[in-house]
Motif scaffolding. Structure first.
Motif, PDB file in Angstrom:
ATOM      1  N   GLN A  45       0.845  -1.202   0.000  1.00 41.42           N
ATOM      2  CA  GLN A  45       0.000   0.000   0.000  1.00 41.42           C
ATOM      3  C   GLN A  45       0.877   1.248   0.000  1.00 41.42           C
ATOM      4  N   ASP A  48       2.666   1.558  -3.395  1.00 47.15           N
ATOM      5  CA  ASP A  48       1.805   1.490  -4.578  1.00 47.15           C
ATOM      6  C   ASP A  48       2.390   2.438  -5.649  1.00 47.15           C
ATOM      7  N   GLU A 262      -5.931   1.379  -6.004  1.00 46.36           N
ATOM      8  CA  GLU A 262      -6.946   0.342  -6.226  1.00 46.36           C
ATOM      9  C   GLU A 262      -6.696  -0.780  -5.222  1.00 46.36           C
ATOM     10  N   THR A 263      -7.706  -1.569  -4.958  1.00 48.25           N
ATOM     11  CA  THR A 263      -7.550  -2.681  -4.011  1.00 48.25           C
ATOM     12  C   THR A 263      -6.564  -3.698  -4.582  1.00 48.25           C
ATOM     13  N   VAL A 265      -5.250  -7.501  -4.269  1.00 48.86           N
ATOM     14  CA  VAL A 265      -5.457  -8.835  -3.715  1.00 48.86           C
ATOM     15  C   VAL A 265      -4.427  -9.751  -4.367  1.00 48.86           C
ATOM     16  N   ASN A 273      -7.697  -7.446  -8.257  1.00 48.07           N
ATOM     17  CA  ASN A 273      -8.390  -6.453  -7.432  1.00 48.07           C
ATOM     18  C   ASN A 273      -9.432  -7.069  -6.494  1.00 48.07           C
ATOM     19  N   THR A 274      -9.869  -8.302  -6.786  1.00 44.37           N
ATOM     20  CA  THR A 274     -10.904  -8.941  -5.952  1.00 44.37           C
ATOM     21  C   THR A 274     -10.563 -10.419  -5.737  1.00 44.37           C
TER      22      THR A 274
END
Ligand code: FE2
Length: 291
Positions: A45, A48, A262-263, A265, A273-274
């Motif tokens: 994070q 990033d 953005e997320t 994962v 992202n998910t």
């Protein structure tokens, strides 16, 4: 070598300071390759769009000879900078190459590749970096892309102070690097600082930046950074770049980029992202749809 000698000085009015020094964690990956993971998952994070940075360096073949046999990737880019040694690469998109002394391999995994990275030497030193750069959600399923750049093909310049700068990505002092990326605007410089020399690099406000020293010691923002250490540079909006100096000479990389926000994962070699996209990546890999 694309060498440029007349380079205008780049003014940095307020240098970023060091927020934190990181020494990384010794681990092994692939078939027993010993390495230092200096940008670990906890820093994804903060740094990033960069997801990982491994530093490998050994004179002992037992530490690297197994290499990285066939394994998959999806959703990001891998950038391997080989300081010393020879490694061959082969992937399921039909790309093949040899990476050696000072060369860079840039691979965009996109929707997926299966590749191997294997040493082409039985002894001697192997040393380098592998950096993982995230792709924006809109590009995670793009077609795979790959390029090898030999040391001679990488843009390089020398400043008036005698600092040699290789521009792997982005632009420095008016010299465009080997690779440009719109969404993450990565800057990736390899810098050789002679004793007593200093170097300034402007960095846009909001971009995350760090250095990793691999020879000697570097002073940045009043703090010394030692060999095999990463320094995360602060993100104060009044700081317009970094100023680096070395009393006795040093070599380092400077990396910066625009965060995607953005997320993230990650499941091993897949970064999406998910959770659902990760399950899809695993299913696609098991069904042979990445090859
Ligand atoms: Fe890989």
């Amino acid at each position: 070598m694309q060498e440029v000698t007349a380079v205008a000085a780049q003014a940095v009015h307020q240098t970023r300071g060091i927020e934190r020094i990181v020494s990384g964690r010794n681990t092994s990956d692939g078939d027993g390759v010993r390495l230092t993971r200096i940008l670990t998952q906890e820093l994804q994070q903060r740094l990033d769009p960069f997801l990982m940075l491994d530093l490998f360096g050994s004179d002992n073949p037992d530490d690297y000879i197994g290499g990285f046999p066939d394994h998959p990737h999806r959703g990001f880019e891998t950038i391997t900078f080989m300081l010393e040694g020879r490694m061959s690469h082969r992937d399921s998109a039909g790309h093949e190459g040899l990476l050696e002394n000072g060369g860079v391999q840039w691979m965009t995994a996109g929707r997926g590749v299966i590749h191997s990275e294997l040493p082409e030497q039985e002894d001697g030193r192997m040393e380098g970096f592998q950096l993982w750069l995230n792709l924006p959600a809109a590009e995670k399923m793009c077609a795979p892309w790959y390029r090898d750049f030999s040391a001679e093909e990488l843009p390089r310049f020398v400043t008036a102070a005698g600092v040699t700068v290789t521009v792997i990505a982005g632009t420095s002092h008016g010299v465009a690097g080997a690779v440009q990326r719109a969404a993450t605007a990565p800057l990736y410089l390899d810098i050789a600082l002679p004793a007593g020399a200093s170097f300034s690099q402007s960095i846009p406000v909001g971009h995350n930046a760090f250095i990793v020293v691999y020879r000697g010691k570097v002073g940045a923002g009043g703090t010394a950074v030692g060999e095999r250490q990463m320094a995360i540079m602060d993100n104060d909006a009044s700081h317009d770049g970094v100023q680096l100096a070395s009393e006795h000479g040093a070599r380092l990389i400077l990396v910066a980029g625009q965060p995607l926000n953005e997320t993230i994962v990650q499941y091993g070699p897949f970064v999406m992202n998910t959770e659902a996209e990760i399950h899809q990546a695993i299913a696609d890999y098991r069904a042979g749809r990445l090859a």
